[in-house]
Design a protein around this motif. Structure first.
Motif, PDB file in Angstrom:
ATOM      1  N   GLU A   1       9.825  14.274  -1.466  1.00  0.00           N
ATOM      2  CA  GLU A   1       8.832  15.161  -2.089  1.00  0.00           C
ATOM      3  C   GLU A   1       7.845  15.690  -1.047  1.00  0.00           C
ATOM      4  N   LEU A   2       7.447  14.837  -0.105  1.00  0.00           N
ATOM      5  CA  LEU A   2       6.579  15.290   0.977  1.00  0.00           C
ATOM      6  C   LEU A   2       7.269  16.369   1.809  1.00  0.00           C
ATOM      7  N   SER A   3       8.558  16.189   2.069  1.00  0.00           N
ATOM      8  CA  SER A   3       9.306  17.169   2.846  1.00  0.00           C
ATOM      9  C   SER A   3       9.365  18.500   2.120  1.00  0.00           C
ATOM     10  N   ARG A   4       9.583  18.459   0.797  1.00  0.00           N
ATOM     11  CA  ARG A   4       9.603  19.707   0.016  1.00  0.00           C
ATOM     12  C   ARG A   4       8.227  20.367   0.007  1.00  0.00           C
ATOM     13  N   GLU A   5       7.173  19.564  -0.085  1.00  0.00           N
ATOM     14  CA  GLU A   5       5.806  20.092  -0.075  1.00  0.00           C
ATOM     15  C   GLU A   5       5.518  20.782   1.259  1.00  0.00           C
ATOM     16  N   LYS A   6       5.990  20.172   2.339  1.00  0.00           N
ATOM     17  CA  LYS A   6       5.800  20.762   3.661  1.00  0.00           C
ATOM     18  C   LYS A   6       6.525  22.101   3.767  1.00  0.00           C
ATOM     19  N   GLU A   7       7.773  22.141   3.310  1.00  0.00           N
ATOM     20  CA  GLU A   7       8.540  23.387   3.368  1.00  0.00           C
ATOM     21  C   GLU A   7       7.852  24.483   2.568  1.00  0.00           C
ATOM     22  N   ALA A   8       7.334  24.122   1.381  1.00  0.00           N
ATOM     23  CA  ALA A   8       6.661  25.113   0.538  1.00  0.00           C
ATOM     24  C   ALA A   8       5.397  25.633   1.213  1.00  0.00           C
ATOM     25  N   MET A   9       4.644  24.749   1.856  1.00  0.00           N
ATOM     26  CA  MET A   9       3.422  25.156   2.543  1.00  0.00           C
ATOM     27  C   MET A   9       3.735  26.095   3.712  1.00  0.00           C
ATOM     28  N   LEU A  10       4.746  25.752   4.493  1.00  0.00           N
ATOM     29  CA  LEU A  10       5.104  26.580   5.641  1.00  0.00           C
ATOM     30  C   LEU A  10       5.607  27.941   5.197  1.00  0.00           C
ATOM     31  N   LEU A  11       6.360  27.971   4.092  1.00  0.00           N
ATOM     32  CA  LEU A  11       6.853  29.240   3.559  1.00  0.00           C
ATOM     33  C   LEU A  11       5.703  30.103   3.073  1.00  0.00           C
ATOM     34  N   MET A  12       4.745  29.490   2.378  1.00  0.00           N
ATOM     35  CA  MET A  12       3.589  30.228   1.873  1.00  0.00           C
ATOM     36  C   MET A  12       2.764  30.792   3.032  1.00  0.00           C
ATOM     37  N   ASN A  13       2.565  29.991   4.073  1.00  0.00           N
ATOM     38  CA  ASN A  13       1.794  30.450   5.225  1.00  0.00           C
ATOM     39  C   ASN A  13       2.495  31.582   5.964  1.00  0.00           C
ATOM     40  N   SER A  14       3.832  31.513   6.037  1.00  0.00           N
ATOM     41  CA  SER A  14       4.567  32.575   6.735  1.00  0.00           C
ATOM     42  C   SER A  14       4.506  33.882   5.949  1.00  0.00           C
ATOM     43  N   ASN A  15       4.463  33.797   4.623  1.00  0.00           N
ATOM     44  CA  ASN A  15       4.386  34.999   3.794  1.00  0.00           C
ATOM     45  C   ASN A  15       3.024  35.676   3.901  1.00  0.00           C
ATOM     46  N   LYS A  16       1.982  34.889   4.261  1.00  0.00           N
ATOM     47  CA  LYS A  16       0.638  35.446   4.401  1.00  0.00           C
ATOM     48  C   LYS A  16       0.500  36.267   5.672  1.00  0.00           C
ATOM     49  N   ARG A  17       1.348  35.961   6.672  1.00  0.00           N
ATOM     50  CA  ARG A  17       1.196  36.639   7.976  1.00  0.00           C
ATOM     51  C   ARG A  17       1.681  38.079   7.918  1.00  0.00           C
TER      52      ARG A  17
ATOM     53  N   LEU B   1      11.840   4.660  -4.786  1.00  0.00           N
ATOM     54  CA  LEU B   1      10.479   5.198  -4.780  1.00  0.00           C
ATOM     55  C   LEU B   1      10.103   5.702  -3.385  1.00  0.00           C
ATOM     56  N   LEU B   2      10.423   4.935  -2.353  1.00  0.00           N
ATOM     57  CA  LEU B   2      10.130   5.344  -0.979  1.00  0.00           C
ATOM     58  C   LEU B   2      10.871   6.617  -0.613  1.00  0.00           C
ATOM     59  N   GLN B   3      12.173   6.619  -0.821  1.00  0.00           N
ATOM     60  CA  GLN B   3      12.980   7.770  -0.409  1.00  0.00           C
ATOM     61  C   GLN B   3      12.636   9.029  -1.200  1.00  0.00           C
ATOM     62  N   ASP B   4      12.434   8.885  -2.515  1.00  0.00           N
ATOM     63  CA  ASP B   4      12.087  10.047  -3.347  1.00  0.00           C
ATOM     64  C   ASP B   4      10.703  10.582  -2.980  1.00  0.00           C
ATOM     65  N   GLY B   5       9.754   9.653  -2.712  1.00  0.00           N
ATOM     66  CA  GLY B   5       8.410  10.082  -2.342  1.00  0.00           C
ATOM     67  C   GLY B   5       8.382  10.842  -1.033  1.00  0.00           C
ATOM     68  N   LEU B   6       9.171  10.384  -0.062  1.00  0.00           N
ATOM     69  CA  LEU B   6       9.209  11.061   1.236  1.00  0.00           C
ATOM     70  C   LEU B   6       9.950  12.398   1.148  1.00  0.00           C
TER      71      LEU B   6
ATOM     72  N   LEU C   1       0.826  -1.213   0.000  1.00  0.00           N
ATOM     73  CA  LEU C   1       0.000   0.000   0.000  1.00  0.00           C
ATOM     74  C   LEU C   1       0.857   1.258   0.000  1.00  0.00           C
ATOM     75  N   ALA C   2       1.941   1.244   0.771  1.00  0.00           N
ATOM     76  CA  ALA C   2       2.829   2.412   0.814  1.00  0.00           C
ATOM     77  C   ALA C   2       3.438   2.666  -0.562  1.00  0.00           C
ATOM     78  N   LEU C   3       3.949   1.616  -1.203  1.00  0.00           N
ATOM     79  CA  LEU C   3       4.566   1.775  -2.521  1.00  0.00           C
ATOM     80  C   LEU C   3       3.554   2.234  -3.564  1.00  0.00           C
ATOM     81  N   SER C   4       2.373   1.610  -3.565  1.00  0.00           N
ATOM     82  CA  SER C   4       1.382   1.948  -4.599  1.00  0.00           C
ATOM     83  C   SER C   4       0.826   3.353  -4.410  1.00  0.00           C
ATOM     84  N   SER C   5       0.755   3.844  -3.168  1.00  0.00           N
ATOM     85  CA  SER C   5       0.266   5.215  -2.952  1.00  0.00           C
ATOM     86  C   SER C   5       1.266   6.245  -3.485  1.00  0.00           C
TER      87      SER C   5
END
Length: 539
Positions: free
Chosen positions: A523-539, A516-521, A372-376
């Motif tokens: 990508e999640l880390s980069r997505e998190k950083e982008a979200m936090l940066l976007m939220n900080s710019n809104k403040r 696949l596991l390492q690259d996918g995780l 399930l982890a790999l297929s997701s």
């Protein structure tokens, strides 16, 4: 640590056999400096390098094995498929009595194979303790000190959980080194008192032979049977009596009748041999040890026996869970090639059904969960925050099941199913990146009383885990402050990427699956950083 220096340290290949003592010491001191002073800046480097150095330790230990292990395929397969799964997820220092009767390098094989796949941090601490101690016993003080260093870094992070209070590196490392340096003397004294004066391989055989010949020395008969098998496979080409020993001892373990055991001991001249374990008492943060009194030993061993009896009664039949229920059919619990977010709910329901209403082996669960982890990660049809929860909860359910806890995972899977499948439900709990699910012990039956903790500042980890708290009031109305609740989240040197790497290693992941596991995780880390940066710019 900037620029070229940082890059050099991060990408440096570690081979303990090729590195000098000074080079190793410099690297370890750098890790300690980061852990003590710069962890918030270099948390990812610290986690990666500790994992690298741990892998290097395992490799160095395995390279030291004699042909009795390295060329003994039957023994290696038995340890991998039977002994390691029995201890996986729930190994403890004070429940390793049966392993202590194995020869030293065979103990190291068991410990390092467990460490290579273990995700639970406290269990890893227990394993590192045994590895450092056993290395010192075997006369390898260099690797023993190296293992003690890694153990102390992990122990300092886990100290609030293990010791109930914060402990610094020095409080753990130096007393540990003192105790380990004394252990070789203690080992020799035990063997000398048992009148075992011959060369090492013979002493180890007769020590284990005598130790496993008496159920009074054994806390967990199931573990003893597995260790006995490993023991005889290790010695079968050296001592002809080892094959007969296995047959006689197994019968004794089942019937409690000692007649054949006594006859065998007499034939080998061991009837008067006495094996007496010794235990030392110390205080964390203080040097100096003292030997337990006979009364303390009796009380300690009584407690170990009680814990072992409870421990060995769960999941002992080939790691079969829910024995007596309808057996799970393999074809029903298989992951699709690609799993998108909408289809994930079906498989989360399947996991709940498997855990509650079907008989299954932990290996069967692992294959389904890993698939399930790999297929997701192959699907582009996921909201990244929800994919993060999905992968994090799968990892945590895996850890809980391997400590034979099959109750708490059910509520986590049901909550995750709702958060993934119901539009807007995750967002109704807050803004930011979801890093933890906190469940009220008193309201778990309804699966309604829980909180999602969000991270609003950038940290290295994409998922911290889960926590159970007890509150008579709903958590949303509780007088407990958010900060107090979050204190229940334990994430010392905790990396979901490293944990999935270890799970992949256990599952025999291909290079493609590991990537696949390492690259996918990542990508999640980069997505998190982008979200936090976007939220900080809104403040």
């Amino acid at each position: 640590m900037e620029g070229k220096e940082r890059k050099k340290f991060l990408y440096k290949k570690i081979d303990l056999a090729q590195m000098g003592d000074n080079e190793i010491a410099d690297d370890l001191l750098t890790l300690r400096y980061i852990a003590d002073n710069r962890k918030s800046e270099y948390e990812s480097i610290l986690k990666e390098k500790l994992d690298d150095y741990e892998d290097a330790l395992i490799k160095a230990v395995e390279n030291s094995f004699t042909e009795r292990i390295s060329r003994n395929m039957e023994l290696l397969e038995m340890v991998e498929k039977e002994l390691v799964p029995y201890y996986h997820g729930r190994f403890q220092i004070n429940l390793s009595r049966e392993i202590s009767f194995l020869p030293l390098e065979l103990r190291l094989l068991v410990y390092t194979r467990l460490l290579a796949i273990e995700t639970r941090q406290i269990t890893r601490y227990h394993l590192m303790d045994r590895i450092s101690l056993t290395l010192y016993k075997s006369g390898d003080a260099r690797l023993g000190e190296y293992a003690a260093f890694l153990k102390a870094i992990l122990g300092a992070e886990l100290s609030p959980v293990i010791f109930g209070t914060r402990k610094h590196f020095d409080e753990l490392f130096w007393p540990d080194i003192e105790a380990c340096r004394k252990i070789e003397t203690v080992k020799e004294e035990i063997l000398d008192k048992a009148s075992l004066f011959s060369k090492t391989v013979e002493r180890e055989f007769w020590y284990g032979f005598k130790g496993m010949s008496d159920l009074k020395n054994i806390n967990d008969v199931n573990a003893a049977k597995l260790c006995l098998r490993a023991f005889t496979l290790y010695f079968k080409k050296i001592f002809e009596v080892s094959n007969r020993m296995e047959e006689v001892f197994l019968k004794y373990y089942d019937t409690k009748n000692r007649k054949q055991v006594e006859r065998l001991l007499k034939e080998e001249g061991l009837e008067n041999l006495v094996i007496k374990p010794r235990y030392n008492v110390g205080t964390i943060g203080q040097t100096g040890l003292r030997e337990m009194t006979s009364e303390e030993v009796e009380k300690y061993e009584e407690g170990m026996a009680k814990r072992a009896k409870t421990w060995s009664s769960v999941g002992r039949d080939n790691l079969l869970m829910n024995k007596g229920k309808t057996r799970a059919r393999e074809e029903v619990y298989q992951a699709p090639e690609v799993l998108d977010q909408s289809a994930a709910r079906l498989h989360l329901n399947n996991l709940v059904e498997l855990l509650t209403n079907r008989s299954y082996t932990l290996d069967q669960f692992d294959r389904y969960m890993f698939g399930l982890a790999l297929s997701s990660l192959k699907s582009k049809e996921w909201d990244k925050k929800r994919l993060n929860l999905f992968l994090g909860v799968l990892r945590d359910v895996h850890s809980m099941l391997w400590i034979r806890n099959d109750k708490d995972p059910v509520i986590l899977l049901k909550i995750t199913n709702d958060l993934i499948g119901q539009d807007g439900l995750l967002e109704s709990h807050g803004e930011g990146w979801p890093i933890c699910i906190i469940v009220n012990e008193m309201g778990r039956i309804s699966k309604k009383d829980y909180l999602v903790v969000f991270e609003e500042i950038e940290r290295d980890n994409v998922f911290a885990g889960f926590a159970f708290v007890s509150s008579p009031e709903p958590l949303g109305q509780s007088k407990m402050k958010q900060s107090e609740i979050e204190n229940d989240i334990v994430q010392p040197l905790y990396s979901i990427a490293t944990d999935w790497k270890r799970i992949g290693r256990k599952m025999g992941a291909t290079k493609k699956e590991s990537a696949l596991l390492q690259d996918g995780l990542k990508e999640l880390s980069r997505e998190k950083e982008a979200m936090l940066l976007m939220n900080s710019n809104k403040r």
